[in-house]
Motif scaffolding. Sequence first.
Motif, PDB file in Angstrom:
ATOM      1  N   ASN A  23       0.835  -1.204   0.000  1.00 35.85           N
ATOM      2  CA  ASN A  23       0.000   0.000   0.000  1.00 35.85           C
ATOM      3  C   ASN A  23       0.871   1.256   0.000  1.00 35.85           C
ATOM      4  O   ASN A  23       0.615   2.202  -0.747  1.00 35.85           O
ATOM      5  N   ARG A  24       1.906   1.273   0.818  1.00 36.90           N
ATOM      6  CA  ARG A  24       2.790   2.447   0.897  1.00 36.90           C
ATOM      7  C   ARG A  24       3.504   2.684  -0.433  1.00 36.90           C
ATOM      8  O   ARG A  24       3.630   3.817  -0.888  1.00 36.90           O
ATOM      9  N   ASN A  25       3.958   1.610  -1.076  1.00 39.09           N
ATOM     10  CA  ASN A  25       4.657   1.748  -2.347  1.00 39.09           C
ATOM     11  C   ASN A  25       3.715   2.089  -3.488  1.00 39.09           C
ATOM     12  O   ASN A  25       4.118   2.736  -4.448  1.00 39.09           O
ATOM     13  N   ALA A  26       2.468   1.665  -3.393  1.00 43.36           N
ATOM     14  CA  ALA A  26       1.498   1.945  -4.456  1.00 43.36           C
ATOM     15  C   ALA A  26       1.235   3.442  -4.581  1.00 43.36           C
ATOM     16  O   ALA A  26       0.925   3.931  -5.664  1.00 43.36           O
ATOM     17  N   LYS A  27       1.379   4.163  -3.488  1.00 50.24           N
ATOM     18  CA  LYS A  27       1.088   5.598  -3.499  1.00 50.24           C
ATOM     19  C   LYS A  27       2.051   6.383  -4.381  1.00 50.24           C
ATOM     20  O   LYS A  27       1.724   7.462  -4.845  1.00 50.24           O
ATOM     21  N   THR A  28       3.253   5.842  -4.613  1.00 50.44           N
ATOM     22  CA  THR A  28       4.249   6.555  -5.412  1.00 50.44           C
ATOM     23  C   THR A  28       4.723   5.754  -6.623  1.00 50.44           C
ATOM     24  O   THR A  28       5.596   6.212  -7.348  1.00 50.44           O
ATOM     25  N   ALA A  29       4.185   4.557  -6.833  1.00 43.87           N
ATOM     26  CA  ALA A  29       4.678   3.670  -7.887  1.00 43.87           C
ATOM     27  C   ALA A  29       4.216   4.103  -9.270  1.00 43.87           C
ATOM     28  O   ALA A  29       3.149   4.703  -9.431  1.00 43.87           O
ATOM     29  N   ILE A  30       5.006   3.755 -10.250  1.00 43.57           N
ATOM     30  CA  ILE A  30       4.649   4.009 -11.647  1.00 43.57           C
ATOM     31  C   ILE A  30       3.506   3.074 -12.049  1.00 43.57           C
ATOM     32  O   ILE A  30       2.569   3.470 -12.713  1.00 43.57           O
ATOM     33  N   HIS A  31       3.594   1.825 -11.615  1.00 45.19           N
ATOM     34  CA  HIS A  31       2.557   0.830 -11.922  1.00 45.19           C
ATOM     35  C   HIS A  31       1.685   0.616 -10.697  1.00 45.19           C
ATOM     36  O   HIS A  31       1.513  -0.509 -10.209  1.00 45.19           O
ATOM     37  N   ALA A  32       1.110   1.683 -10.191  1.00 40.26           N
ATOM     38  CA  ALA A  32       0.318   1.635  -8.961  1.00 40.26           C
ATOM     39  C   ALA A  32      -0.917   0.757  -9.111  1.00 40.26           C
ATOM     40  O   ALA A  32      -1.336   0.121  -8.146  1.00 40.26           O
TER      41      ALA A  32
END
Length: 157
Positions: A23-32
Amino acid sequence: MRTLDNGKPPRLHDIARALFIVNRNAKTAIHAKELYSLKHKTVQKLLEENKAKKIGLHFSKNPKNAQQHSNLLIQVDNYYFHVPPRKKDFSEVPHLGEGDASYRNPKTSMPLYEAKRLLEQYTGYRFQAKSKPTYPKRQAPVFTKLGEPYPWHHPKR
């Protein structure tokens, strides 16, 4: 229930930690979109297995198009997550108003690849592998003497 590579079923605490990392990485990911899909599949399965609990509804901090909407607050172990609510959630769980600082997650560290692997094994959901475009095989250049035809060129007879 699915088991991990070591043959043991995943612990709820490990699933919650992995969910937090994704969840934390999805907030800034390119492939969210892929990470959020994995999050939603995991939360859905946890709710079905009664391993997650619906706490209530919060107003969204970032309303779309300046229209207020709500998010469903879910508790998994001692972690909290927001997911989009379903219609029935508005009648089943209380509305808690604005987000509350008492629903904070503990500090957690885990490599993203490990978190994704754990949640993929738990849910059975796999990311769709992005296939690389295939290009025709390149041929080596062919050199001919000036005025001679190329080997594949057959003049009309």
